[in-house]
Design a protein around this motif. Structure first.
Motif, PDB file in Angstrom:
ATOM      1  N   PRO A  63       9.109   4.798  13.280  1.00 50.61           N
ATOM      2  CA  PRO A  63       8.184   3.647  13.289  1.00 50.61           C
ATOM      3  C   PRO A  63       6.856   3.937  12.620  1.00 50.61           C
ATOM      4  CG  PRO A  63       9.220   3.925  15.428  1.00 50.61           C
ATOM      5  CD  PRO A  63       9.612   5.117  14.609  1.00 50.61           C
ATOM      6  N   GLY A  64       6.554   3.162  11.614  1.00 51.91           N
ATOM      7  CA  GLY A  64       5.260   3.273  10.961  1.00 51.91           C
ATOM      8  C   GLY A  64       5.111   4.417   9.992  1.00 51.91           C
ATOM      9  N   VAL A  65       6.147   5.256   9.832  1.00 56.62           N
ATOM     10  CA  VAL A  65       5.960   6.463   9.035  1.00 56.62           C
ATOM     11  C   VAL A  65       6.902   6.517   7.839  1.00 56.62           C
ATOM     12  CG1 VAL A  65       5.910   8.989   9.074  1.00 56.62           C
ATOM     13  CG2 VAL A  65       5.236   7.694  11.110  1.00 56.62           C
ATOM     14  N   LEU A  66       8.197   6.544   8.077  1.00 55.63           N
ATOM     15  CA  LEU A  66       9.142   6.728   6.982  1.00 55.63           C
ATOM     16  C   LEU A  66       9.846   5.421   6.640  1.00 55.63           C
ATOM     17  CD1 LEU A  66      10.830  10.172   7.689  1.00 55.63           C
ATOM     18  CD2 LEU A  66       9.153   9.595   5.956  1.00 55.63           C
ATOM     19  N   PRO A  67       9.622   4.885   5.457  1.00 55.60           N
ATOM     20  CA  PRO A  67      10.128   3.551   5.097  1.00 55.60           C
ATOM     21  C   PRO A  67      11.585   3.551   4.645  1.00 55.60           C
ATOM     22  CG  PRO A  67       8.849   4.410   3.295  1.00 55.60           C
ATOM     23  CD  PRO A  67       8.802   5.461   4.391  1.00 55.60           C
ATOM     24  N   PHE A  68      12.478   4.112   5.411  1.00 55.31           N
ATOM     25  CA  PHE A  68      13.883   4.087   5.051  1.00 55.31           C
ATOM     26  C   PHE A  68      14.603   3.074   5.921  1.00 55.31           C
ATOM     27  CE2 PHE A  68      12.951   8.707   4.010  1.00 55.31           C
ATOM     28  CZ  PHE A  68      12.694   8.425   2.684  1.00 55.31           C
ATOM     29  N   SER A  69      15.138   2.030   5.251  1.00 56.44           N
ATOM     30  CA  SER A  69      15.856   0.984   5.954  1.00 56.44           C
ATOM     31  C   SER A  69      16.738   0.269   4.948  1.00 56.44           C
ATOM     32  CB  SER A  69      14.879  -0.004   6.597  1.00 56.44           C
ATOM     33  OG  SER A  69      15.550  -1.174   6.979  1.00 56.44           O
ATOM     34  N   THR A  70      17.882  -0.211   5.371  1.00 53.24           N
ATOM     35  CA  THR A  70      18.768  -0.928   4.453  1.00 53.24           C
ATOM     36  C   THR A  70      18.325  -2.366   4.252  1.00 53.24           C
ATOM     37  OG1 THR A  70      20.191  -1.489   6.318  1.00 53.24           O
ATOM     38  CG2 THR A  70      20.757   0.482   5.046  1.00 53.24           C
ATOM     39  N   ASP A  71      17.403  -2.840   5.086  1.00 55.45           N
ATOM     40  CA  ASP A  71      17.012  -4.247   5.004  1.00 55.45           C
ATOM     41  C   ASP A  71      15.874  -4.515   4.033  1.00 55.45           C
ATOM     42  OD1 ASP A  71      18.874  -4.866   6.918  1.00 55.45           O
ATOM     43  OD2 ASP A  71      17.486  -4.475   8.558  1.00 55.45           O
ATOM     44  N   LEU A  72      15.117  -3.497   3.655  1.00 59.80           N
ATOM     45  CA  LEU A  72      13.907  -3.725   2.879  1.00 59.80           C
ATOM     46  C   LEU A  72      14.192  -4.322   1.515  1.00 59.80           C
ATOM     47  CD1 LEU A  72      11.898  -0.494   3.721  1.00 59.80           C
ATOM     48  CD2 LEU A  72      11.567  -2.769   4.634  1.00 59.80           C
ATOM     49  N   LEU A  73      15.354  -4.014   0.935  1.00 59.06           N
ATOM     50  CA  LEU A  73      15.652  -4.504  -0.406  1.00 59.06           C
ATOM     51  C   LEU A  73      15.865  -6.011  -0.438  1.00 59.06           C
ATOM     52  CD1 LEU A  73      18.063  -1.673  -1.622  1.00 59.06           C
ATOM     53  CD2 LEU A  73      15.647  -1.957  -2.137  1.00 59.06           C
ATOM     54  N   ASN A  74      16.119  -6.621   0.697  1.00 61.16           N
ATOM     55  CA  ASN A  74      16.407  -8.052   0.736  1.00 61.16           C
ATOM     56  C   ASN A  74      15.169  -8.907   1.009  1.00 61.16           C
ATOM     57  OD1 ASN A  74      19.192  -7.542   0.378  1.00 61.16           O
ATOM     58  ND2 ASN A  74      19.380  -7.039   2.559  1.00 61.16           N
ATOM     59  N   GLU A  75      14.007  -8.279   1.121  1.00 59.02           N
ATOM     60  CA  GLU A  75      12.805  -9.041   1.449  1.00 59.02           C
ATOM     61  C   GLU A  75      12.249  -9.759   0.225  1.00 59.02           C
ATOM     62  OE1 GLU A  75      10.193  -6.161   2.896  1.00 59.02           O
ATOM     63  OE2 GLU A  75      11.144  -5.990   4.861  1.00 59.02           O
ATOM     64  N   LYS A  76      11.662 -10.913   0.458  1.00 51.34           N
ATOM     65  CA  LYS A  76      11.013 -11.654  -0.624  1.00 51.34           C
ATOM     66  C   LYS A  76       9.655 -12.143  -0.139  1.00 51.34           C
ATOM     67  CE  LYS A  76      15.198 -13.241  -2.998  1.00 51.34           C
ATOM     68  NZ  LYS A  76      15.992 -14.405  -3.469  1.00 51.34           N
ATOM     69  N   LYS A 103       0.823  -1.218   0.000  1.00 54.52           N
ATOM     70  CA  LYS A 103       0.000   0.000   0.000  1.00 54.52           C
ATOM     71  C   LYS A 103       0.858   1.270   0.000  1.00 54.52           C
ATOM     72  CE  LYS A 103      -3.378   2.123   3.165  1.00 54.52           C
ATOM     73  NZ  LYS A 103      -4.687   2.066   2.525  1.00 54.52           N
ATOM     74  N   LYS A 104       0.439   2.248  -0.782  1.00 54.09           N
ATOM     75  CA  LYS A 104       1.132   3.540  -0.791  1.00 54.09           C
ATOM     76  C   LYS A 104       1.043   4.205   0.582  1.00 54.09           C
ATOM     77  CE  LYS A 104       0.358   5.001  -5.607  1.00 54.09           C
ATOM     78  NZ  LYS A 104      -0.275   6.038  -6.455  1.00 54.09           N
ATOM     79  N   ASN A 105       2.118   4.852   0.961  1.00 53.78           N
ATOM     80  CA  ASN A 105       2.152   5.589   2.223  1.00 53.78           C
ATOM     81  C   ASN A 105       1.898   7.071   1.901  1.00 53.78           C
ATOM     82  OD1 ASN A 105       2.590   6.444   4.810  1.00 53.78           O
ATOM     83  ND2 ASN A 105       4.548   5.395   5.052  1.00 53.78           N
ATOM     84  N   VAL A 106       0.641   7.412   1.627  1.00 55.49           N
ATOM     85  CA  VAL A 106       0.321   8.713   1.038  1.00 55.49           C
ATOM     86  C   VAL A 106       0.585   9.870   2.005  1.00 55.49           C
ATOM     87  CG1 VAL A 106      -1.476  10.110  -0.031  1.00 55.49           C
ATOM     88  CG2 VAL A 106      -1.365   7.657  -0.502  1.00 55.49           C
ATOM     89  N   ALA A 107       0.120   9.734   3.239  1.00 50.48           N
ATOM     90  CA  ALA A 107       0.272  10.857   4.172  1.00 50.48           C
ATOM     91  C   ALA A 107       1.742  11.174   4.404  1.00 50.48           C
ATOM     92  CB  ALA A 107      -0.427  10.533   5.489  1.00 50.48           C
ATOM     93  N   ALA A 108       2.545  10.133   4.630  1.00 56.34           N
ATOM     94  CA  ALA A 108       3.978  10.369   4.860  1.00 56.34           C
ATOM     95  C   ALA A 108       4.635  10.965   3.617  1.00 56.34           C
ATOM     96  CB  ALA A 108       4.652   9.056   5.243  1.00 56.34           C
ATOM     97  N   MET A 109       4.214  10.486   2.442  1.00 54.90           N
ATOM     98  CA  MET A 109       4.766  11.011   1.196  1.00 54.90           C
ATOM     99  C   MET A 109       4.486  12.503   1.068  1.00 54.90           C
ATOM    100  SD  MET A 109       3.654  10.053  -2.760  1.00 54.90           S
ATOM    101  CE  MET A 109       2.717   8.712  -2.138  1.00 54.90           C
ATOM    102  N   LEU A 110       3.251  12.904   1.365  1.00 54.85           N
ATOM    103  CA  LEU A 110       2.891  14.311   1.232  1.00 54.85           C
ATOM    104  C   LEU A 110       3.534  15.166   2.329  1.00 54.85           C
ATOM    105  CD1 LEU A 110      -0.854  13.912   0.212  1.00 54.85           C
ATOM    106  CD2 LEU A 110       1.074  14.518  -1.258  1.00 54.85           C
ATOM    107  N   ALA A 111       3.658  14.614   3.521  1.00 53.47           N
ATOM    108  CA  ALA A 111       4.293  15.378   4.604  1.00 53.47           C
ATOM    109  C   ALA A 111       5.767  15.612   4.299  1.00 53.47           C
ATOM    110  CB  ALA A 111       4.134  14.631   5.926  1.00 53.47           C
ATOM    111  N   ALA A 112       6.428  14.559   3.839  1.00 58.26           N
ATOM    112  CA  ALA A 112       7.869  14.684   3.581  1.00 58.26           C
ATOM    113  C   ALA A 112       8.149  15.555   2.359  1.00 58.26           C
ATOM    114  CB  ALA A 112       8.471  13.300   3.384  1.00 58.26           C
TER     115      ALA A 112
END
Length: 344
Positions: A328-341, A190-199
């Motif tokens: 937490p729960g707001v900004l999706p910046f993490s080095t681990d996300l690219l390794n998820e499957k 799901k798109k994180n619309v509120a965080a996208m617009l706030a940032a």
């Protein structure tokens, strides 16, 4: 961070004090009977709370969507305040245009100079997808007072539940049915619309997320957004009995579970300062235990095809959101996300 200077507003801003508990809520209703929403429709409750919080000096602009069709049957409407239909992707443009028109009329002395609330609402199809650019543009026009409210039932509910950019991973829609060859057809998160617009809009003074299951918090976020001046944005999660396939009596409970499982964090960004509030703040501070997402997913028919592996994957994504994200729960910046499957 200090509050940056914004353009001088020459349109009066309303003063709407917070509501001190549900017994202090205004009795007057400006969204009343006569609509044709489904039994248990949370979006109808969102409309009711939104305009109750705003009060009588309000103009509502509704872009095409289920809240347009259901509330404005030919020659009838549930709106007590002035209401106007806008095209599907134009909630932002309509908000700016209306606010600009009021300001011009007041400046020319054509109408009384007084605070008038301008609220433009859109569904997730109109807000998270088609109208996102118009909303972004509206949030850059700092000299107009208005609120854009995105009511998010996570599908194109007006046209028979097609997937939108806001549809959660794995959900069954008419665009993403579960089948024998592909059990999970919808694999976008799901798109994180509120965080996208706030940032992305550093001058916007108020962005928030809300849930109508917490009605007083909901109304106070609307009042804050209308009182702070300039363009503002609120994103609401709206359980939908038809699209989510559940008993209408569960609407309120599913809203609470969206928050308590951590799937829908409640936060606002006021004058560029982030604050989690309500149960979400309790989760961060350790006063509220985050519930398993299973409690939320398995009450909805759109996730009935999920296996235990699917639920575990969904749970892991939510856990990561609360433990690995920069905020937490707001900004999706993490080095681990690219390794998820995702599970096969």
């Amino acid at each position: 961070m200090d509050t940056p200077e914004i353009a001088m507003l020459d349109a009066p801003v309303p003063v709407l004090e917070p509501i001190k508990g549900v017994k202090k809520a205004p009795l007057e209703e400006y969204f009343t009977s006569g609509h044709r929403t489904c039994q248990g429709c949370e979006s109808a409750l969102v409309m009711k709370l939104m305009v109750k919080a705003a009060g009588p000096r309000t103009v509502v602009l509704g872009s095409t969507g289920c809240m347009y069709v259901a509330n404005t049957t030919y020659y009838s409407t549930s709106w007590v305040v002035p209401w106007m239909h806008t095209q599907l992707g134009s909630s932002g443009s309509a908000a700016v245009g209306t606010a600009a028109a009021f300001r011009a009329l007041m400046r020319k002395g054509k109408i009384k100079r007084e605070p008038i609330n301008v609220i433009s609402f859109c569904g997730d199809g109109g807000g998270a997808d088609m109208g996102l650019s118009a909303i972004s543009g509206a949030l850059q026009h700092m000299d107009y007072n208005h609120l854009i409210l995105l009511y998010d039932n996570e599908s194109y509910a007006n046209t028979d539940i097609q997937a939108s950019g806001s549809t959660p991973y794995g959900a069954v829609t008419t665009f993403s049915p579960s089948g024998k060859v592909k059990r999970i057809l919808h694999k976008r998160w799901k798109k994180n619309v509120a965080a996208m617009l706030a940032a992305g809009h550093p001058e916007c003074r108020y962005v928030g997320t809300v849930c109508a299951s917490y009605a007083v918090d909901f109304m106070n976020r609307v009042r804050k957004a209308l009182s702070i001046g300039g363009p503002t944005f609120i994103h609401s999660i709206d359980p939908c009995p038809k699209g989510w396939d559940y008993d209408p009596m569960l609407s309120h409970e599913l809203g609470e579970l969206a928050v308590l499982t951590g799937i829908w964090p409640l936060y606002d960004v006021e004058n560029h300062k982030l604050r989690l509030y309500g149960k979400s703040r309790g989760i961060v501070e350790g006063r509220q235990k985050r519930l398993p997402v299973r409690d939320y997913l398995l009450k909805q028919g759109r996730f009935a095809h999920f296996t235990d592996d699917d639920i575990d994957y969904f749970q892991a994504k939510i856990d990561d959101m609360w433990t690995k994200w920069l905020i937490p729960g707001v900004l999706p910046f993490s080095t681990d996300l690219l390794n998820e499957k995702a599970p096969a």
